[in-house]
Each structure stands twice: as C-alpha cells, then as structure tokens.
Design a protein around this motif. Structure first.
Motif, PDB file in Angstrom:
ATOM      1  N   LEU A  24       1.339  -0.140  13.912  1.00  0.00           N
ATOM      2  CA  LEU A  24       2.063   1.090  13.642  1.00  0.00           C
ATOM      3  C   LEU A  24       3.177   1.218  14.673  1.00  0.00           C
ATOM      4  O   LEU A  24       2.955   1.532  15.823  1.00  0.00           O
ATOM      5  CB  LEU A  24       1.109   2.274  13.711  1.00  0.00           C
ATOM      6  CG  LEU A  24      -0.025   2.210  12.673  1.00  0.00           C
ATOM      7  CD1 LEU A  24      -0.950   3.407  12.866  1.00  0.00           C
ATOM      8  CD2 LEU A  24       0.529   2.185  11.277  1.00  0.00           C
ATOM      9  N   ARG A  88      -1.906  -2.702   2.665  1.00  0.00           N
ATOM     10  CA  ARG A  88      -1.113  -1.625   3.266  1.00  0.00           C
ATOM     11  C   ARG A  88      -0.908  -1.873   4.767  1.00  0.00           C
ATOM     12  O   ARG A  88       0.157  -1.585   5.302  1.00  0.00           O
ATOM     13  CB  ARG A  88      -1.807  -0.277   3.064  1.00  0.00           C
ATOM     14  CG  ARG A  88      -2.065   0.134   1.614  1.00  0.00           C
ATOM     15  CD  ARG A  88      -0.811   0.426   0.806  1.00  0.00           C
ATOM     16  NE  ARG A  88      -0.167  -0.763   0.287  1.00  0.00           N
ATOM     17  CZ  ARG A  88      -0.599  -1.454  -0.765  1.00  0.00           C
ATOM     18  NH1 ARG A  88      -1.702  -1.117  -1.398  1.00  0.00           N
ATOM     19  NH2 ARG A  88       0.077  -2.509  -1.183  1.00  0.00           N
ATOM     20  N   ALA A  92       2.667  -2.027   6.419  1.00  0.00           N
ATOM     21  CA  ALA A  92       3.030  -1.088   7.477  1.00  0.00           C
ATOM     22  C   ALA A  92       3.585  -1.827   8.686  1.00  0.00           C
ATOM     23  O   ALA A  92       4.556  -1.388   9.320  1.00  0.00           O
ATOM     24  CB  ALA A  92       1.819  -0.260   7.884  1.00  0.00           C
ATOM     25  N   TYR A 107      -7.271   7.965   5.767  1.00  0.00           N
ATOM     26  CA  TYR A 107      -6.209   7.279   6.503  1.00  0.00           C
ATOM     27  C   TYR A 107      -5.084   8.221   6.925  1.00  0.00           C
ATOM     28  O   TYR A 107      -4.016   7.763   7.352  1.00  0.00           O
ATOM     29  CB  TYR A 107      -5.635   6.147   5.652  1.00  0.00           C
ATOM     30  CG  TYR A 107      -6.589   5.008   5.416  1.00  0.00           C
ATOM     31  CD1 TYR A 107      -6.549   3.856   6.204  1.00  0.00           C
ATOM     32  CD2 TYR A 107      -7.541   5.066   4.406  1.00  0.00           C
ATOM     33  CE1 TYR A 107      -7.432   2.799   5.990  1.00  0.00           C
ATOM     34  CE2 TYR A 107      -8.431   4.020   4.185  1.00  0.00           C
ATOM     35  CZ  TYR A 107      -8.367   2.895   4.973  1.00  0.00           C
ATOM     36  OH  TYR A 107      -9.250   1.859   4.758  1.00  0.00           O
ATOM     37  N   TYR A 111      -1.766   6.922   9.250  1.00  0.00           N
ATOM     38  CA  TYR A 111      -0.427   6.661   8.715  1.00  0.00           C
ATOM     39  C   TYR A 111       0.552   7.800   8.962  1.00  0.00           C
ATOM     40  O   TYR A 111       1.770   7.570   9.011  1.00  0.00           O
ATOM     41  CB  TYR A 111      -0.519   6.369   7.216  1.00  0.00           C
ATOM     42  CG  TYR A 111      -1.050   4.983   6.914  1.00  0.00           C
ATOM     43  CD1 TYR A 111      -0.182   3.908   6.729  1.00  0.00           C
ATOM     44  CD2 TYR A 111      -2.408   4.732   6.851  1.00  0.00           C
ATOM     45  CE1 TYR A 111      -0.657   2.632   6.468  1.00  0.00           C
ATOM     46  CE2 TYR A 111      -2.907   3.464   6.594  1.00  0.00           C
ATOM     47  CZ  TYR A 111      -2.026   2.416   6.409  1.00  0.00           C
ATOM     48  OH  TYR A 111      -2.505   1.149   6.170  1.00  0.00           O
ATOM     49  N   LEU A 116       4.742   7.189   9.236  1.00  0.00           N
ATOM     50  CA  LEU A 116       4.857   6.293   8.087  1.00  0.00           C
ATOM     51  C   LEU A 116       4.830   7.024   6.740  1.00  0.00           C
ATOM     52  O   LEU A 116       5.099   6.426   5.707  1.00  0.00           O
ATOM     53  CB  LEU A 116       3.732   5.260   8.120  1.00  0.00           C
ATOM     54  CG  LEU A 116       3.777   4.284   9.294  1.00  0.00           C
ATOM     55  CD1 LEU A 116       2.511   3.435   9.339  1.00  0.00           C
ATOM     56  CD2 LEU A 116       5.005   3.400   9.221  1.00  0.00           C
ATOM     57  N   SER A 318       6.096   7.095   1.065  1.00  0.00           N
ATOM     58  CA  SER A 318       6.433   6.435   2.320  1.00  0.00           C
ATOM     59  C   SER A 318       7.680   7.058   2.936  1.00  0.00           C
ATOM     60  O   SER A 318       8.627   7.428   2.228  1.00  0.00           O
ATOM     61  CB  SER A 318       6.671   4.940   2.091  1.00  0.00           C
ATOM     62  OG  SER A 318       5.479   4.328   1.663  1.00  0.00           O
TER      63      SER A 318
END
Length: 428
Positions: A24, A88, A92, A107, A111, A116, A318
């Motif tokens: 991330l 994913r 990411a 999640y 995220y 994100l 996104s």
C-alpha cells in the motif's frame, strides 16, 4: 463486456497469481470534481467474486445498465473469493485496481486508509445515499468518510439439501441445537449413506463459526483498538472441538481440495453446510437441488446473541479511476436500482437500500431468505467492531490452517502458534 471466454481467461490468470504482499503505497484519493459528459465513450473495469449464477445475474444487470447508458461499457470479470483478493493485492501494489469492484467491509481499513478507495461524497451527485438506513450506510464508512455501500445484508445459516436427506432417510437438522448435537446429526447422515453423502463440513475451518462461538460468550474476534479479542486457549479449544467431525463424520478435506472451488454442498457430497444466508440462490444453482432449507446454526449458550446483520458485501470505486462520475453511476445502479433488486433478489444479501428492495419480489428463494432472517431475529446482536487492517488476510490464514488441520498436515497446537505468529505480523 463479460463473456464465457473472458471468464475462463480470468480464472486461469487468477490461478497463477501467487500470494503477493499488499504494498500500500499511500496513493492519494483524487477528487471527482468534473462534469459528466453523456456523449463520452467510457469503458469501466468491474470485477467480483462468486459463481456462475452470480455471473449470469451481473451480466443481466450490465445489459440493463448499458441499455440506459449506451456510452458506458462495463467490462466485467470474476473469480473465486481467495483468488479475488490475491489479485487485488497485486493490483494495489501496481496501481491498477478496477474502476468499480465488489468489496468487503473486512478490507475497509486496509484499502481506505492508504487512499486506494474513492471518497464517495465526491460523486454524491450520482449516488442516492438516502435510500440506506444509517446503520447500513455506516458499514462502508471509516472515520466518517463513505468509501463503499452495501448491496445487502445477511446472517450466518445452515443450509440443508432436502432431496439428499429424503434419499438418506434422515430427518432434517432442526437448527439451533448445540454444536455437539449438530455433529451427531451429521454422523447420522454419513452413516445412513455409507459415506456416499456426508452430513456436512468441518465447521471449525471457518472463522465465522469461531466468531459466533465468541459472540455467544460476549466476546469478539477483535477489539475496537485493533487487537485480537481471543486467546490462544480459546482458539485451541475451538479447533479441537472439530476433532469428532474430522474423524469420518464430515467430508474429508482431500475431497474438498479435489472439487474446489465448488463446495461439498454445491457438489452434492454433503447434506448440509454453513454460510451466509444470501448464498441460497447460488447453492441451488451449483447443486441442482430442487429444495434447500435454511435453519439456524448451532448455539451452545442459551439466549446468546451470536448472529448479526452482516452487510459485508459492498461496492467501492478505486481512487485512481479515470471516470469517477460514470463509475458512481454504475455503483448506484448496482446498489440502488430496482433492476438490481429484480435480477439479484436476495443473492447479494437482503436488499440494503429501499429502492433496490422496491424492485425485489419476495417470493420463492427471496421469500425464503426473508423468512429465515425473521426466524433468527432473537439471536441478532450488535454488529462487531470495524474490521482491523489485515482482517481479510487473517480470515484466509484461519481458513488455510483449518484445511491443513483437516488434511493432517499440521497439529492443532502448531496451527494455533502459527496463527498467532502471523496475526502479530499482520496487526503489527
């Protein structure tokens, strides 16, 4: 647009995807801020996890949306749940998440915190937030920011294949008994069929069952502070409680490995299985059963409120999408449109928005799910804390270790040690 060929290509690609760490990188969520141009040709990447039944329903919804918005093309793909999240993670890390994707509240922190996910308030003009009760809308919020919206809600249930039980000459499981009594019932089925059909699956593989056991005792999987809410002894006792089921009562794990991603219940190798109530339509499609009944899962604590209104299946956008307005229009169509209610019924959960519910005819399967949710209303307690960062990885680790126990590849003691070691790394 989604096709059988693209689906096979997706599944093949997903199968080759290794476990990747989610790098991330703190991408900042951009503001939408632009004016939507209805004449601009737009293609949106959209993905979800599920089976063929869910894929067919999504295709119907895609067709309906594209008919209303001929300038927007939805390029849809799907895979099974574990492969979905591995994909994913890879995306990411590389900055290539889909425009719109089926999401899970498990999640949300993972995220949303690094930026994100798109702040849906930036495209509020294109989404009807008022169609949701506050308690359901909040399942997609983190620190007051709306990052996702639920498609519906479910509760944990035990599914019974009525036809298989009739052939076996065994009375259906009545639901709500102790876990030991449920195991005894499974043994009756397995013995009656000579192992051609097993009573069920080892319930201790699923973290959701463990969660129910903890909640019945007043605990949770994790705390508000982002730590585990249970001890090594509690986990050890739980996994050990499945020993009798694993000793010839439940379907052997090796058989489940051979038929994955179809479940034992979906392949007609078990007469029962525990999962979320919205799986009814998919189970009927996978198994071909004429009739499947939902009953309450076991409960060892009389009067315990182990269940909750789970709105984990969500939709998100996104942060780096090039088409935030069009993406918001598609997300709104999935979670709010009457067409979504008509096409999906309760298969994505009991409709969370009043406009989607207005399009749902509660008959057949959908009425059955509604009746089940009402039947367990006295066991519904408060929702658990917002999932910790890494909960999805913890859930998968729990499942993988449970399957390894079933295969005899690891002892319960070693599995407990490994889970807590990995949890320490994941939770920091």
């Amino acid at each position: 647009m989604f096709t059988r060929t693209s689906r096979r290509h997706w599944l093949a690609a997903a199968a080759m995807t290794g476990a990747a760490a989610l790098a991330l990188t703190g991408c900042a969520g951009g503001d939408a801020g632009g004016e939507y141009d209805p004449d601009e040709e737009v293609t949106l990447n959209f993905t979800w996890w599920g089976n063929d039944d869910r894929a067919d329903r999504y295709q119907q919804l895609i067709d309906a949306f594209e008919e209303e918005h001929p300038n927007i093309t939805i390029d849809g793909t799907f895979t099974d749940f574990p492969s979905y999240w591995e994909k994913r993670k890879t995306e990411a890390a590389g900055g290539g998440l889909p425009d719109v994707w089926q999401f899970s509240d498990s999640y949300l922190r993972e995220y949303a915190e690094p930026g994100l996910l798109l702040d849906l308030d930036t495209v509020a003009e294109y989404i009807d937030f008022d169609a949701f009760e506050d308690s359901l809308k909040q399942t997609g919020q983190l620190e007051g920011t709306q990052y996702s919206l639920p498609t519906g809600y479910s509760s944990w249930a035990v599914f019974l294949n009525d036809g298989l039980l009739e052939e076996a000459g065994v009375e259906p499981y009545e639901g709500g008994t102790t876990y030991d009594e449920y195991t005894e019932w499974m043994a009756e089925v397995t013995e009656a069929t000579g192992g051609e059909v097993y009573g069920g699956t080892d319930m201790t593989q699923r973290i959701q069952t463990f969660e129910n056991v903890l909640r019945a005792e007043g605990d949770n999987l994790y705390t508000e502070d982002g730590e585990l809410g249970f001890t090594e002894d509690q986990l050890r006792d739980f996994w050990n409680s499945g020993a009798e089921a694993r000793d010839g009562v439940a379907i052997p794990q090796q058989q489940l490995e051979e038929i994955a991603p179809i479940s034992g219940f979906g392949s007609n190798r078990t007469a029962s299985e525990a999962s979320w109530s919205n799986f009814l339509g998919g189970y009927l499609a996978d198994s071909g059963a004429e009739s499947v009944t939902l009953v309450a899962p076991p409960l060892d604590v009389p009067g315990g409120t182990d269940l909750y209104r789970q709105a984990g299946l969500q939709m998100a956008i996104s942060a780096d999408t090039d088409h935030p307005e069009a993406a918001a229009m598609w997300l709104d169509f999935v979670v709010n449109s009457e067409q979504a209610g008509e096409i999906f019924g309760t298969t994505l959960g009991f409709p969370a928005s009043e406009t989607k519910l207005a399009g749902t005819t509660l008959e057949g399967v959908d009425a059955q799910v509604a009746e089940y949710l009402e039947s367990v209303s006295d066991r519904i307690g408060d929702a658990p804390p917002v999932p910790v960062v890494g909960y999805g990885s913890l859930e998968q680790t729990f499942w993988d270790l449970g399957k390894s126990i079933g295969l005899g590849a690891i002892s319960v003691d070693d599995a407990v040690s490994q889970f807590f070691s990995e949890a320490q790394v994941i939770l920091g």
